[in-house]
Design a protein around this motif. Structure first.
Motif, PDB file in Angstrom:
ATOM      1  N   HIS A   1      -6.501  -7.489   8.818  1.00 15.99           N
ATOM      2  CA  HIS A   1      -6.515  -6.027   8.829  1.00 15.99           C
ATOM      3  C   HIS A   1      -6.492  -5.567   7.373  1.00 15.99           C
ATOM      4  O   HIS A   1      -5.951  -6.246   6.502  1.00 15.99           O
ATOM      5  CB  HIS A   1      -5.261  -5.525   9.558  1.00 15.99           C
ATOM      6  CG  HIS A   1      -5.264  -4.050   9.814  1.00 15.99           C
ATOM      7  ND1 HIS A   1      -4.947  -3.138   8.839  1.00 15.99           N
ATOM      8  CD2 HIS A   1      -5.538  -3.350  10.928  1.00 15.99           C
ATOM      9  CE1 HIS A   1      -5.024  -1.920   9.346  1.00 15.99           C
ATOM     10  NE2 HIS A   1      -5.384  -2.017  10.616  1.00 15.99           N
ATOM     11  N   SER A   2      -7.088  -4.412   7.133  1.00 20.17           N
ATOM     12  CA  SER A   2      -7.160  -3.936   5.741  1.00 20.17           C
ATOM     13  C   SER A   2      -5.770  -3.747   5.130  1.00 20.17           C
ATOM     14  O   SER A   2      -5.601  -3.841   3.918  1.00 20.17           O
ATOM     15  CB  SER A   2      -7.937  -2.633   5.675  1.00 20.17           C
ATOM     16  OG  SER A   2      -7.241  -1.629   6.380  1.00 20.17           O
ATOM     17  N   LYS A   3      -4.815  -3.474   5.978  1.00 22.63           N
ATOM     18  CA  LYS A   3      -3.465  -3.296   5.444  1.00 22.63           C
ATOM     19  C   LYS A   3      -2.921  -4.611   4.896  1.00 22.63           C
ATOM     20  O   LYS A   3      -1.949  -4.623   4.143  1.00 22.63           O
ATOM     21  CB  LYS A   3      -2.537  -2.753   6.528  1.00 22.63           C
ATOM     22  CG  LYS A   3      -2.787  -1.282   6.784  1.00 22.63           C
ATOM     23  CD  LYS A   3      -1.917  -0.735   7.889  1.00 22.63           C
ATOM     24  CE  LYS A   3      -2.217   0.746   8.094  1.00 22.63           C
ATOM     25  NZ  LYS A   3      -1.805   1.211   9.405  1.00 22.63           N
ATOM     26  N   CYS A   4      -3.533  -5.699   5.324  1.00 27.43           N
ATOM     27  CA  CYS A   4      -3.114  -6.999   4.801  1.00 27.43           C
ATOM     28  C   CYS A   4      -3.974  -7.420   3.615  1.00 27.43           C
ATOM     29  O   CYS A   4      -3.476  -8.012   2.660  1.00 27.43           O
ATOM     30  CB  CYS A   4      -3.198  -8.063   5.896  1.00 27.43           C
ATOM     31  SG  CYS A   4      -1.987  -7.802   7.201  1.00 27.43           S
ATOM     32  N   THR A   5      -5.259  -7.121   3.692  1.00 30.07           N
ATOM     33  CA  THR A   5      -6.126  -7.566   2.600  1.00 30.07           C
ATOM     34  C   THR A   5      -5.754  -6.904   1.277  1.00 30.07           C
ATOM     35  O   THR A   5      -6.035  -7.436   0.212  1.00 30.07           O
ATOM     36  CB  THR A   5      -7.614  -7.297   2.915  1.00 30.07           C
ATOM     37  OG1 THR A   5      -7.780  -5.910   3.209  1.00 30.07           O
ATOM     38  CG2 THR A   5      -8.078  -8.120   4.087  1.00 30.07           C
ATOM     39  N   VAL A   6      -5.100  -5.772   1.353  1.00 30.69           N
ATOM     40  CA  VAL A   6      -4.706  -5.105   0.116  1.00 30.69           C
ATOM     41  C   VAL A   6      -3.675  -5.927  -0.653  1.00 30.69           C
ATOM     42  O   VAL A   6      -3.446  -5.717  -1.834  1.00 30.69           O
ATOM     43  CB  VAL A   6      -4.174  -3.683   0.420  1.00 30.69           C
ATOM     44  CG1 VAL A   6      -2.753  -3.725   0.946  1.00 30.69           C
ATOM     45  CG2 VAL A   6      -4.263  -2.793  -0.796  1.00 30.69           C
ATOM     46  N   PHE A   7      -3.078  -6.873   0.020  1.00 33.99           N
ATOM     47  CA  PHE A   7      -2.087  -7.721  -0.641  1.00 33.99           C
ATOM     48  C   PHE A   7      -2.699  -9.013  -1.186  1.00 33.99           C
ATOM     49  O   PHE A   7      -1.980  -9.899  -1.620  1.00 33.99           O
ATOM     50  CB  PHE A   7      -0.950  -8.063   0.334  1.00 33.99           C
ATOM     51  CG  PHE A   7      -0.026  -6.904   0.587  1.00 33.99           C
ATOM     52  CD1 PHE A   7       1.016  -6.623  -0.282  1.00 33.99           C
ATOM     53  CD2 PHE A   7      -0.208  -6.080   1.688  1.00 33.99           C
ATOM     54  CE1 PHE A   7       1.863  -5.554  -0.065  1.00 33.99           C
ATOM     55  CE2 PHE A   7       0.635  -4.999   1.928  1.00 33.99           C
ATOM     56  CZ  PHE A   7       1.677  -4.736   1.036  1.00 33.99           C
ATOM     57  N   MET A   8      -4.011  -9.115  -1.127  1.00 38.61           N
ATOM     58  CA  MET A   8      -4.649 -10.332  -1.636  1.00 38.61           C
ATOM     59  C   MET A   8      -5.104 -10.094  -3.068  1.00 38.61           C
ATOM     60  O   MET A   8      -5.854  -9.168  -3.342  1.00 38.61           O
ATOM     61  CB  MET A   8      -5.822 -10.717  -0.740  1.00 38.61           C
ATOM     62  CG  MET A   8      -5.359 -10.999   0.681  1.00 38.61           C
ATOM     63  SD  MET A   8      -6.680 -11.466   1.772  1.00 38.61           S
ATOM     64  CE  MET A   8      -6.903 -13.173   1.316  1.00 38.61           C
TER      65      MET A   8
ATOM     66  N   MET B   1     -10.298  -3.706  -1.233  1.00 36.38           N
ATOM     67  CA  MET B   1     -10.519  -2.271  -1.230  1.00 36.38           C
ATOM     68  C   MET B   1     -11.738  -1.935  -0.394  1.00 36.38           C
ATOM     69  O   MET B   1     -11.802  -0.928   0.276  1.00 36.38           O
ATOM     70  CB  MET B   1     -10.811  -1.781  -2.637  1.00 36.38           C
ATOM     71  CG  MET B   1      -9.734  -2.081  -3.607  1.00 36.38           C
ATOM     72  SD  MET B   1      -8.798  -0.650  -3.897  1.00 36.38           S
ATOM     73  CE  MET B   1     -10.078   0.553  -3.926  1.00 36.38           C
ATOM     74  N   GLN B   2     -12.709  -2.812  -0.519  1.00 30.12           N
ATOM     75  CA  GLN B   2     -13.933  -2.545   0.207  1.00 30.12           C
ATOM     76  C   GLN B   2     -13.701  -2.585   1.696  1.00 30.12           C
ATOM     77  O   GLN B   2     -14.447  -2.009   2.458  1.00 30.12           O
ATOM     78  CB  GLN B   2     -14.988  -3.578  -0.192  1.00 30.12           C
ATOM     79  CG  GLN B   2     -15.411  -3.405  -1.636  1.00 30.12           C
ATOM     80  CD  GLN B   2     -16.272  -4.534  -2.106  1.00 30.12           C
ATOM     81  OE1 GLN B   2     -16.101  -5.657  -1.661  1.00 30.12           O
ATOM     82  NE2 GLN B   2     -17.184  -4.253  -2.993  1.00 30.12           N
ATOM     83  N   ALA B   3     -12.683  -3.302   2.065  1.00 37.38           N
ATOM     84  CA  ALA B   3     -12.416  -3.437   3.490  1.00 37.38           C
ATOM     85  C   ALA B   3     -11.381  -2.436   3.952  1.00 37.38           C
ATOM     86  O   ALA B   3     -10.998  -2.422   5.092  1.00 37.38           O
ATOM     87  CB  ALA B   3     -11.927  -4.847   3.782  1.00 37.38           C
ATOM     88  N   LYS B   4     -10.955  -1.632   3.052  1.00 40.76           N
ATOM     89  CA  LYS B   4      -9.840  -0.772   3.404  1.00 40.76           C
ATOM     90  C   LYS B   4     -10.294   0.565   3.966  1.00 40.76           C
ATOM     91  O   LYS B   4     -11.170   1.207   3.462  1.00 40.76           O
ATOM     92  CB  LYS B   4      -8.983  -0.541   2.166  1.00 40.76           C
ATOM     93  CG  LYS B   4      -7.787   0.259   2.505  1.00 40.76           C
ATOM     94  CD  LYS B   4      -6.704   0.126   1.499  1.00 40.76           C
ATOM     95  CE  LYS B   4      -5.547   0.859   2.120  1.00 40.76           C
ATOM     96  NZ  LYS B   4      -4.544   1.232   1.261  1.00 40.76           N
TER      97      LYS B   4
END
Ligand code: SAM
Length: 365
Positions: free
Chosen positions: A74-81, A259-262
């Motif tokens: 989920h984008s809320k998780c990818t922001v932590f990568m 970000m792109q996935a957010k």
């Protein structure tokens, strides 16, 4: 909780904490700031310029694994990568896991950051650590510049400032474009370490890598190799002389691809944002713009986000749609839906990120 007495140098302090995977829990605290920023990390004690503050701790994974996870997170998780380069390869610290680590909760401040992220090698492994850029008072929020220029919350703040009842659709701020973001990397070198390659975020697809050295008398810096997929953006490497630190640079951005996935939701108190799944296999998508001026559309008629399979066939480059919702007594609410698709470096990996941003632009009475 074990504590580590501050040692000779901030670098050693960082290494001591990184190798033990512990934070300065007595010196830092997490506070909820507001619904916009969420939580943040705050100093409970004063820090001096140069001090090691906290590690951005998470799971060290390869770029391939990072890519895979981005496809399912989920984008809320990818922001932590947090992507970074080390030894001429891309790596990622995946801090998506909600644990007790503090570094993952540090927010962005591109104007007055008080910390800087650096790469530190401990026991042969890279760690991302924050060091104080200046003296920090007790009670101050710990921040660093994520880099780039188009982080969505920066735009979002502008939207919030400008959105008003009289805002017209022409005034709708554009969705942030990760492809225009700049990666800014700063190196602080050390007595025992030589600076290494500046990590590039793999999704800095159109950036130009650029190395800047600033007064690092005691350090040898290496030219940052060009990212093969960087074309419009500039990744800046700055080296700053740090007599006692042997830390290495890391990219400021926790990765652009996340970000792109957010999906961003802006000021939409009654609308929930929808996440558009990432398309893993778009290879020859065609840019297509759809514009629907829908004076007469009711909110129920708002077309839903296209299905993934549809997206795979079509790159919805930009879709803007206004929708009027009649709310009774001659009042109507005007919504603007802005849909963007971002194609960055990952295009070469046959992926397209589609961000759906619903902006409630105005309520017209
Ligand atoms: C690495 S997390 C930081 C911790 C986060 N605030 C939380 O509560 O989990 C990054 C996220 O924090 C938020 N954030 C970071 N800096 C921000 C800022 N300056 N303004 C608003 N939101 C920010 C954004 O939602 C971003 O996706």
């Amino acid at each position: 909780m074990a504590t580590i007495r501050r040692r000779n140098t901030p670098l050693k302090d960082a290494i001591a904490h990184a190798t033990r995977a512990i934070d300065k829990a007595r010196e830092l605290e997490v506070k909820y700031i507001n619904s916009f920023k969420g939580r943040g990390l705050f100093a409970k004690v004063p820090y001096q310029k140069g001090d090691f503050i906290v590690e951005y701790r998470g799971e060290l994974i390869s770029s391939q694994e990072s890519e895979r996870r981005r496809g399912i997170y989920h984008s809320k998780c990818t922001v932590f990568m947090f992507d970074f380069c080390w030894k001429e390869r891309m790596w990622c610290i995946d801090a998506a896991q909600e644990d007790d680590s503090l570094g993952r909760l540090v927010n962005d401040d591109h104007i007055y950051p008080n910390c800087k992220m650096k790469r530190v090698i401990a026991e042969g492994k890279p760690h991302l650590c924050l060091f104080a850029l200046r003296d920090i008072k007790a009670g101050e929020e710990i921040t660093y510049d994520y880099g780039g220029s188009d982080w969505p919350w920066r735009k979002q703040a502008k939207v919030q400032e400008t959105a008003s009842d009289t805002l017209s659709s022409e005034e709708v701020p554009q969705s942030p474009s990760p492809s225009k973001m700049q990666a800014k990397v700063q190196n602080t070198a050390a007595d025992t370490m030589s600076s290494e390659e500046v990590p590039q975020s793999p999704s800095f697809s159109e950036m130009q890598a650029k190395t800047q050295e600033t007064g690092a008398d005691t350090l040898s810096s290496e030219e940052v190799p060009q990212s093969p997929s960087v074309s419009e953006m500039q990744a800046k490497t700055q080296e700053t002389g740090a007599n006692t630190l042997s830390s290495e640079e890391v990219p400021q951005s926790p990765s652009l691809s996340h970000m792109q996935a957010k999906t961003q939701e802006t000021s939409a108190d009654t609308l929930s944002s929808e996440e558009v799944p990432q398309s893993p296999s778009v290879s020859e998508v065609q840019a297509k713009t759809q514009e629907t001026g829908a004076d007469t559309l009711s909110s129920e008629e708002v077309p839903q986000s296209p299905s993934l399979s549809h997206m795979q066939r079509m790159w919805m480059y930009m879709r803007t749609m206004t929708v009027e919702q009649h709310v009774g007594q001659g009042h109507k609410r005007v919504w603007m839906y802005l849909t963007t698709a971002s194609m960055g470096q990952h295009v070469s990996h046959k992926s397209v990120w589609l961000n759906v941003i619903r902006l409630k632009m105005a309520r017209l009475h």
